[in-house]
Design a protein around this motif. Structure first.
Motif, PDB file in Angstrom:
ATOM      1  N   ILE A 193       0.843  -1.198   0.000  1.00 46.46           N
ATOM      2  CA  ILE A 193       0.000   0.000   0.000  1.00 46.46           C
ATOM      3  C   ILE A 193       0.877   1.247   0.000  1.00 46.46           C
ATOM      4  CG2 ILE A 193      -1.673   1.304   1.362  1.00 46.46           C
ATOM      5  CD1 ILE A 193      -2.730  -1.398   2.367  1.00 46.46           C
ATOM      6  N   HIS A 197       1.240   4.258  -2.840  1.00 47.18           N
ATOM      7  CA  HIS A 197       1.117   5.688  -2.558  1.00 47.18           C
ATOM      8  C   HIS A 197       2.379   6.445  -2.961  1.00 47.18           C
ATOM      9  CE1 HIS A 197      -2.240   5.100   0.638  1.00 47.18           C
ATOM     10  NE2 HIS A 197      -2.573   4.676  -0.555  1.00 47.18           N
ATOM     11  N   VAL A 237      -8.777  12.121  -7.000  1.00 44.75           N
ATOM     12  CA  VAL A 237      -7.576  11.308  -6.775  1.00 44.75           C
ATOM     13  C   VAL A 237      -7.771  10.436  -5.545  1.00 44.75           C
ATOM     14  CG1 VAL A 237      -5.150  11.403  -6.138  1.00 44.75           C
ATOM     15  CG2 VAL A 237      -6.016  12.938  -7.853  1.00 44.75           C
ATOM     16  N   ALA A 238      -8.301  11.071  -4.482  1.00 42.68           N
ATOM     17  CA  ALA A 238      -8.467  10.340  -3.220  1.00 42.68           C
ATOM     18  C   ALA A 238      -9.356   9.123  -3.415  1.00 42.68           C
ATOM     19  CB  ALA A 238      -9.054  11.273  -2.166  1.00 42.68           C
ATOM     20  N   PHE A 241      -7.571   6.404  -5.305  1.00 43.84           N
ATOM     21  CA  PHE A 241      -6.547   5.733  -4.506  1.00 43.84           C
ATOM     22  C   PHE A 241      -7.156   4.838  -3.446  1.00 43.84           C
ATOM     23  CE2 PHE A 241      -3.449   8.184  -6.644  1.00 43.84           C
ATOM     24  CZ  PHE A 241      -2.292   7.464  -6.502  1.00 43.84           C
ATOM     25  N   VAL A 242      -8.264   5.303  -2.840  1.00 48.50           N
ATOM     26  CA  VAL A 242      -8.921   4.453  -1.842  1.00 48.50           C
ATOM     27  C   VAL A 242      -9.402   3.164  -2.507  1.00 48.50           C
ATOM     28  CG1 VAL A 242     -10.930   4.261  -0.360  1.00 48.50           C
ATOM     29  CG2 VAL A 242      -9.540   6.314  -0.285  1.00 48.50           C
ATOM     30  N   THR A 245      -6.461   0.958  -3.195  1.00 51.38           N
ATOM     31  CA  THR A 245      -5.960   0.428  -1.920  1.00 51.38           C
ATOM     32  C   THR A 245      -6.833  -0.728  -1.439  1.00 51.38           C
ATOM     33  OG1 THR A 245      -5.147   2.627  -1.360  1.00 51.38           O
ATOM     34  CG2 THR A 245      -5.311   1.048   0.427  1.00 51.38           C
ATOM     35  N   LEU A 246      -8.167  -0.570  -1.603  1.00 49.85           N
ATOM     36  CA  LEU A 246      -9.061  -1.659  -1.203  1.00 49.85           C
ATOM     37  C   LEU A 246      -8.803  -2.907  -2.044  1.00 49.85           C
ATOM     38  CD1 LEU A 246     -12.401   0.251  -0.579  1.00 49.85           C
ATOM     39  CD2 LEU A 246     -10.841  -0.713   1.100  1.00 49.85           C
ATOM     40  N   PRO A 274      -4.778  -2.275   8.931  1.00 54.60           N
ATOM     41  CA  PRO A 274      -3.377  -2.477   8.567  1.00 54.60           C
ATOM     42  C   PRO A 274      -2.502  -1.427   9.225  1.00 54.60           C
ATOM     43  CG  PRO A 274      -4.606  -1.604   6.723  1.00 54.60           C
ATOM     44  CD  PRO A 274      -5.581  -1.836   7.813  1.00 54.60           C
ATOM     45  N   LEU A 276      -0.026   1.356   9.546  1.00 49.93           N
ATOM     46  CA  LEU A 276       0.282   2.326   8.500  1.00 49.93           C
ATOM     47  C   LEU A 276       1.726   2.660   8.398  1.00 49.93           C
ATOM     48  CD1 LEU A 276      -1.251   4.824  10.551  1.00 49.93           C
ATOM     49  CD2 LEU A 276      -2.173   4.669   8.276  1.00 49.93           C
TER      50      LEU A 276
ATOM     51  N   VAL B  76      -5.672   8.850   6.126  1.00 51.96           N
ATOM     52  CA  VAL B  76      -4.296   8.653   5.659  1.00 51.96           C
ATOM     53  C   VAL B  76      -4.030   7.220   5.240  1.00 51.96           C
ATOM     54  CG1 VAL B  76      -3.206  10.536   6.889  1.00 51.96           C
ATOM     55  CG2 VAL B  76      -3.488   8.337   8.016  1.00 51.96           C
ATOM     56  N   ARG B  77      -4.986   6.324   5.536  1.00 50.51           N
ATOM     57  CA  ARG B  77      -4.726   4.927   5.220  1.00 50.51           C
ATOM     58  C   ARG B  77      -4.874   4.629   3.735  1.00 50.51           C
ATOM     59  NH1 ARG B  77      -8.152   2.383   9.270  1.00 50.51           N
ATOM     60  NH2 ARG B  77      -6.999   3.174  11.024  1.00 50.51           N
ATOM     61  N   GLY B  78      -5.785   5.344   3.083  1.00 45.12           N
ATOM     62  CA  GLY B  78      -6.025   4.999   1.688  1.00 45.12           C
ATOM     63  C   GLY B  78      -5.499   6.012   0.695  1.00 45.12           C
ATOM     64  N   ILE B  79      -5.074   7.175   1.176  1.00 44.91           N
ATOM     65  CA  ILE B  79      -4.730   8.261   0.269  1.00 44.91           C
ATOM     66  C   ILE B  79      -3.274   8.664   0.501  1.00 44.91           C
ATOM     67  CG2 ILE B  79      -5.374  10.586  -0.465  1.00 44.91           C
ATOM     68  CD1 ILE B  79      -8.085  10.022   0.974  1.00 44.91           C
TER      69      ILE B  79
END
Lengths: 278, 292
Positions: A193, A197, A237-238, A241-242, A245-246, A274, A276, B76-79
């Motif tokens: 992950i 990023h 973008v967020a 990315f989420v 990430t999933l 998870p 970080l 902050v975990r996904g972005i």
């Protein structure tokens, strides 16, 4: 079709297909969603290749660090120290400056049916140069994770392997490696992950976005600069990315279940939260 | 700096370097290292405060406060953090100008967002365009610090939530048995005990924070990356100290600086952990007891 025109013009813009000019005036939501999504191709490209190549290198590094021979151990230790102890951003800059200084050489590769000229100037381009840096960087971080796992392999497992008369490669492949993977996997998911990023840094360090072929964040910043409204491109973008990430969590979770399939009960579930910290 | 630096073109070898590395622009470069240290010194406590507030918020009994804490810590975990850096700097800037606009000139009728422009009345410009360069730099730096604090506050909050959960349940039950209120139990039992559980995570956040400082460059601050690029670029003979493209060496210097910095931090934090584990009911504390 939703966003049909934008999709046709900008769907593969980050690879250089479609409309040459980026939208300037009258930027629609469609343009933003499609172009940023197109940039995401680069993020996924960097992440997948760096992870896949880095996996093998990091296992090798971890084993080298565990070796009793100083000749193997020391270089691996130093490699991990340098790449984990310094910021990725500086590594990108440094690598780019180094690649630019390389003499411009070309090597002919004969791939049977086709001939390919490998050129050193490719290293100054993001697709190869940045990939190389990301590969080395993730290898160092993953090596640290695998090294930690290697040291936590239960003593009983090793003794059992000895009792069966397994040595060397066979012992590693049958006993050490599977247990190491099982122990390291949650932390490795986290690393994947983080690496994904980290791919957003590529076009913000020295590597130029040639012909404005950039990644998701590059286009987001382009839109934020154009429209002076950060509340649309950055949330897009967020969301992207989420979602990815999933997906990473889902894929790695499936692998984790497979790695732990011989174990009873709750331990097979990956931690929902998870860690970080890289 | 040195007396023999009067005429750089006549210098050679070690003397040339001595003069080159002590000329005016290089002192700005060295100052930018102090900027990095200042950023760390200001951001670390602020981020910890943000993180503590957010971690406490997730334990709140008021749902909106709890939701806010959860969203803040989850984001902050996904972005990627760089997206936040780029986002918050603009948002804070526009937010401040918008607020001041509403206060300073309430009679302004034109819309603020005109197409691709964000126009507030001249009196609400922050900082005022007439203000000295120093104010502009300080304002940008303050925005950067705040942005860092927001992002790393979320990192800290994640660590602190875990630490609060790690404090043995029996401790809180004992506090209740003594008749402490929720608030008393939180401040007197939970908070003093959570730090030893939080320390490994917080050390990691500190390391990430150090390694995130070069990103100041992206926020438009004249930091070490800016100066390394600036000074390293090739200089023709028009300049006092002509040299080819030395950016590689400057970045190598930065790399060594960061390696040394993270290594020293690692050693100090390891000592601190050992110190704090002393007398704690954890594995490390037990190990220390056995060794003694």
């Amino acid at each position: 079709m939703i966003c049909g025109e934008a999709l046709q013009n900008y769907g593969l813009r980050s690879l250089g297909f479609g409309e040459r000019l980026l939208p300037r005036a009258d930027i629609t939501l469609c343009d933003q969603v499609v172009l940023i999504g197109s940039g995401l191709i680069w993020n996924v490209y960097f992440a997948i290749l760096a992870l896949c190549l880095g996996f093998f290198f990091s296992v090798a590094l971890a084993v080298a660090r565990n070796s009793p021979r100083a000749l193997l151990r020391k270089p691996a230790d130093w490699f991990v120290f340098v790449f984990r102890g310094s910021p990725l951003f500086i590594q990108f800059f440094l690598a780019y400056e180094a690649f630019v200084l390389l003499p411009r050489l070309g090597f002919d590769l004969d791939l049977g049916s086709m001939e390919l000229t490998v050129e050193t100037r490719w290293l100054a381009r993001a697709w190869l140069g940045a990939l190389l840096v990301l590969f080395l960087n993730t290898s160092a971080y993953a090596a640290q994770i695998f090294y930690g796992a290697l040291q936590s392999v239960p003593k009983g497992d090793l003794e059992a392997a000895d009792a069966y008369g397994m040595t060397g490669w066979k012992r590693f492949r049958r006993v050490v490696f599977p247990t190491m993977m099982r122990l390291a996997w949650p932390a490795y998911t986290n690393e994947a992950i983080f690496l994904f990023h980290a791919t957003t840094l590529v076009f913000f360090s020295s590597f130029p976005a040639f012909q404005q072929k950039g990644d998701a964040l590059y286009y987001a910043q382009y839109f934020a600069d154009r429209t002076f409204n950060p509340f649309v491109p950055y949330p897009i973008v967020a969301i992207y990315f989420v979602l990815v990430t999933l997906c990473i969590i889902a894929v790695f979770g499936a692998v984790n279940r497979r790695l732990n399939r011989h174990l009873p009960g709750e331990r097979t579930r990956i931690r929902y939260r998870p860690n970080l910290i890289r | 700096m040195f007396a023999f630096c009067e005429d750089p073109s006549a210098l050679e070898g070690a003397r040339w370097f001595a003069c080159y590395l002590t000329n005016g622009v290089h002192f700005k470069f060295y100052q930018s290292f102090l900027v990095v240290l200042l950023l760390l010194a200001v951001t670390a406590p602020t981020a910890l405060a943000f993180g503590f507030a957010a971690a406490s918020a997730t334990r709140s009994r008021i749902p909106p406060v709890r939701w806010f804490g959860n969203i803040y810590t989850a984001m902050v975990r996904g972005i990627p953090d760089i997206a936040f850096f780029l986002f918050f700097v603009i948002v804070l800037d526009q937010g401040i100008e918008y607020l001041r606009h509403n206060i300073v000139c309430p009679d302004w009728t034109d819309p603020i967002r005109q197409g691709a422009n964000f126009i507030v009345c001249p009196a609400a410009r922050t900082p005022q365009s007439s203000s000295p360069q120093f104010v502009h730099e300080a304002y940008n730096f303050a925005l950067a610090v705040f942005t860092y604090a927001i992002v790393f506050g979320a990192f800290c909050a994640n660590v602190l939530i875990g630490a609060m959960r790690a404090v043995p349940r029996a401790q809180m039950e004992t506090a209740e048995a003594y008749g402490m209120t929720r608030r008393q139990a939180f401040w007197r039992i939970l908070v003093p005990q959570m730090w030893v559980y939080a320390l490994p995570g917080l050390s990691n956040v500190w390391m990430i924070l150090i390694k995130a400082t070069p990103l100041l460059f992206l926020l438009g601050i004249e930091d070490i990356v800016y100066w390394a690029r600036e000074l390293g670029g090739s200089r023709t003979s028009q300049y006092a100290y002509p040299h080819p493209d030395w950016r590689l060496w400057y970045f190598l210097g930065l790399l060594v600086f960061y390696l040394a910095f993270t290594r020293v931090s690692e050693i100090v934090l390891a000592r601190l952990t050992r110190r704090l584990s002393h007398g704690q009911a954890t594995a490390a504390g037990e190990q220390a007891r056995r060794a003694a």
